[in-house]
Enzyme design. Structure first.
Site, short mmCIF file in Angstrom:
data_model
loop_
_atom_site.label_atom_id
_atom_site.label_comp_id
_atom_site.label_asym_id
_atom_site.label_seq_id
_atom_site.Cartn_x
_atom_site.Cartn_y
_atom_site.Cartn_z
N GLU A 213 30.22 39.28 41.37
CA GLU A 213 30.85 39.35 42.69
C GLU A 213 31.56 40.68 42.75
OE1 GLU A 213 30.29 37.29 44.92
OE2 GLU A 213 29.82 35.37 43.93
N CYS B 127 37.92 41.36 48.43
CA CYS B 127 36.55 41.86 48.62
C CYS B 127 36.04 41.49 50.01
CB CYS B 127 35.63 41.34 47.53
SG CYS B 127 35.82 39.60 47.19
P1 NDP Z 1 37.69 46.54 37.76
O1 NDP Z 1 36.30 46.18 38.07
O2 NDP Z 1 37.92 47.75 36.95
O3 NDP Z 1 38.39 45.30 37.01
C1 NDP Z 1 37.92 43.97 37.11
C2 NDP Z 1 37.78 43.37 35.72
O4 NDP Z 1 36.73 44.02 35.01
C3 NDP Z 1 39.02 43.55 34.86
O5 NDP Z 1 39.16 42.44 34.01
C4 NDP Z 1 38.68 44.80 34.06
O6 NDP Z 1 39.42 44.89 32.86
C5 NDP Z 1 37.22 44.57 33.80
N1 NDP Z 1 36.43 45.76 33.55
C6 NDP Z 1 36.59 46.99 34.08
N2 NDP Z 1 35.63 47.82 33.63
C7 NDP Z 1 34.85 47.11 32.81
C8 NDP Z 1 33.69 47.40 32.04
N3 NDP Z 1 33.13 48.61 32.04
N4 NDP Z 1 33.14 46.43 31.29
C9 NDP Z 1 33.67 45.20 31.30
N5 NDP Z 1 34.77 44.85 31.99
C10 NDP Z 1 35.34 45.78 32.76
O7 NDP Z 1 38.50 46.61 39.08
P2 NDP Z 1 39.79 47.50 39.38
O8 NDP Z 1 40.95 46.69 39.10
O9 NDP Z 1 39.75 48.81 38.69
O10 NDP Z 1 39.60 47.74 40.92
C11 NDP Z 1 38.82 48.81 41.37
C12 NDP Z 1 37.93 48.39 42.51
O11 NDP Z 1 37.23 47.20 42.18
C13 NDP Z 1 38.64 48.03 43.79
O12 NDP Z 1 38.96 49.16 44.52
C14 NDP Z 1 37.61 47.17 44.46
O13 NDP Z 1 36.65 47.97 45.05
C15 NDP Z 1 36.96 46.46 43.32
N6 NDP Z 1 37.49 45.12 43.14
C16 NDP Z 1 36.81 44.11 43.69
C17 NDP Z 1 37.29 42.84 43.58
C18 NDP Z 1 36.58 41.70 44.17
O14 NDP Z 1 37.20 40.69 44.46
N7 NDP Z 1 35.26 41.77 44.35
C19 NDP Z 1 38.54 42.54 42.89
C20 NDP Z 1 39.17 43.68 42.31
C21 NDP Z 1 38.64 44.92 42.44
P3 NDP Z 1 40.69 45.90 32.77
O15 NDP Z 1 41.68 45.42 33.77
O16 NDP Z 1 41.15 45.73 31.38
O17 NDP Z 1 40.17 47.27 33.09
#
Ligand code: NDP
Length: 458
Positions: free
Chosen positions: A232, A266
């Site tokens: 998602e 989102c």
């Molecule tokens: P991220 O995708 O970076 O974080 C979401 C989760 O993924 C966190 O647990 C994070 O861990 C983990 N993660 C990040 N990078 C990796 C990777 N390469 N491999 C495995 N796990 C990973 O979201 P952000 O918080 O940085 O938000 C940035 C953008 O993401 C927002 O601007 C938005 O566009 C999108 N977003 C979308 C959401 C939705 O509901 N669909 C929710 C939140 C964000 P850690 O925190 O340790 O980096």
């Protein structure tokens, strides 16, 4: 990134946690795997009674949990409470419906296959890793966990590093409801450690909610291990308003849909596509309503908009807006960084967006709305679909032909007619294009992490 709670309203580091060591991670994966071996032998009704008990616990703890969410990621206390209640309701929904959703079927005319009977049955698959974001720290996890555990799977939670207290709370919630010890284990690990977990043979699948780069990475690793994923990812949802719409309701709903969760969902509407005939009126009314929102302490119940969850998130949002302004976009309200403590960004409305601006293509994760003018339905669809995302969408019209054309033409996982995109436990949720793979919620959601066994009897 430290695994820590930093209050977005004050910028103060409130709690910091040491990451789990490799050995601790190994033990936790083992606990979740052992829990699966026990869970798979339990009945739906046994799991339903535990799920109801866990839902009751969550609901009874709503005030404390909501306060934790507000201080960890800045959403208003009012919205934090409704997130908790919605999560508890979704746990009950799966407690009541999982068995029906996972009922197999008898195959018609088994004699054609020389069988006396043939049927299918759904079975749990094992321990599933959930990589989850900070924007709905309880809801996003429950949306995964409630169907997974009702299906008989166990789970591991790699939560976003800025919401560790939510992760720790969820780690014990299901056990406190009666589920076997280890049914859910939080892993306090950085993103760089996720690969090892996906490759662990005791982990059979992964679900990620978050950004597109994180989704691509998790899917690539899982793909190389032939493990299924649900993704998602982001969205830049269109909100189309046609002349026949009830404009008062459309404007009021547009404001809520753009700004709920401080604009960090989102499925917030992000691009407002308005027919030429009502464009000026919509821009004027929407601007007034956005400017009237109260920005402030998220713990104060009269606050509409709290701070963004992280300082980096606020900086990225400001960069997107500054880029558009530099290229000639017009700001009708907001559009500047608020000084002082806390990571606040004001409700912002921008017109005159062109395809050269980053805001045209990128998701604005905060209370920033872009408005586009459309000449007719075809033009509205062209603008709406000119994006790499395809999560949800909303259309406002009283014309049934127009409605049918828009529903068919929108490339998105959902269309809400004369309303705003909201996730409901009853309705499948997920996107197309870069917004993701698979579905959560409803019957389709619980069927993502089960395996289908076909049975043939002579
Ligand atoms: P991220 O995708 O970076 O974080 C979401 C989760 O993924 C966190 O647990 C994070 O861990 C983990 N993660 C990040 N990078 C990796 C990777 N390469 N491999 C495995 N796990 C990973 O979201 P952000 O918080 O940085 O938000 C940035 C953008 O993401 C927002 O601007 C938005 O566009 C999108 N977003 C979308 C959401 C939705 O509901 N669909 C929710 C939140 C964000 P850690 O925190 O340790 O980096």
């Amino acid at each position: 990134m430290a695994i820590a709670t930093v209050n977005p309203a004050t910028g103060v580091l409130e709690r910091e946690f040491a990451a789990h060591t490799d050995l601790e991670v190994d033990v936790r994966i083992g606990e979740a795997h052992d829990a699966f071996l026990r869970l798979r032998r339990t009945t739906f009704s046994q799991r339903a009674s535990w799920m109801h008990a866990a839902a009751d616990l969550l609901q009874s703890e709503v005030d404390g949990v909501a306060h934790m969410l507000t201080t960890e990621m800045g959403k208003t206390l009012v919205q934090a409470r409704s997130e908790v209640s919605k999560s508890a309701n979704t746990m009950r929904f799966y407690a009541e419906n999982a068995e029906v959703f996972l009922t197999g079927r008898y195959i018609d005319e088994p004699g054609r296959m020389n069988a006396s009977t043939a049927y299918t049955r759904y079975e749990p698959i094992g321990t599933v890793l959930a990589v989850m974001p900070w924007n709905y720290p309880i809801w996003q996890v429950i949306r995964f966990a409630a169907p997974a555990f009702m299906a008989g799977n166990s789970g591991l939670l790699k939560h976003a590093s800025n919401v560790p207290q939510a992760a720790i709370y969820l780690d014990s919630l299901f056990e406190r409801g009666g589920f076997p010890s280890g049914t859910f284990r939080a892993l306090l690990i950085p993103a760089a450690k996720v690969e090892d977990v996906i490759r662990d043979p005791r982990v059979v699948a992964a679900s990620l909610t978050g950004s597109e780069p994180a989704g691509r990475s998790v899917a690539a690793i899982a793909g190389s291990e032939v493990k299924p994923v649900v993704l998602e990812l982001g969205g830049s949802d269109p909100f189309i308003v046609m002349p026949s719409a009830d404009l008062d309701r459309a404007v009021a709903t547009a404001v809520v849909s753009r700004t709920s969760n401080n604009g960090q969902a989102c499925i917030n509407a992000k691009r407002f596509i308005v027919h030429d005939a009502i464009y000026d009126d919509f821009v004027a009314r929407f601007t007034v309503a956005m400017a009237a929102l109260r920005i402030g302490d998220p713990l104060d119940e009269s606050t509409d908009i709290g701070p963004l969850a992280t300082s980096s998130g606020r900086d990225e949002l400001a960069e997107l807006v500054d880029d558009a302004i530099a290229a000639g976009a017009l700001v009708t309200t907001g559009g500047f960084l608020i000084g002082g403590i806390g990571w606040y960004y004001p409700p912002t409305v921008i017109t005159g967006i062109t395809s050269k601006m980053r805001l045209y293509r990128e998701e604005a994760f905060g209370p920033v709305a872009t408005i586009f003018k459309a000449q007719d339905v075809e033009d509205a669809l062209r603008i709406a679909n000119d994006t790499s995302f395809g999560l949800s969408s909303a259309i406002w019209t009283a014309d049934s032909d127009e409605e049918a054309q828009l529903i068919e033409g929108l490339v998105a996982g959902a269309v809400f007619v004369n309303g705003m995109s909201i996730s409901y436990p009853e309705l499948p949720f997920g996107g197309t294009k870069d917004s993701g793979i698979g579905r959560e919620l409803s019957m389709e959601g619980i069927r993502e992490f089960v395996t289908l066994k076909s049975v043939w009897r002579a």
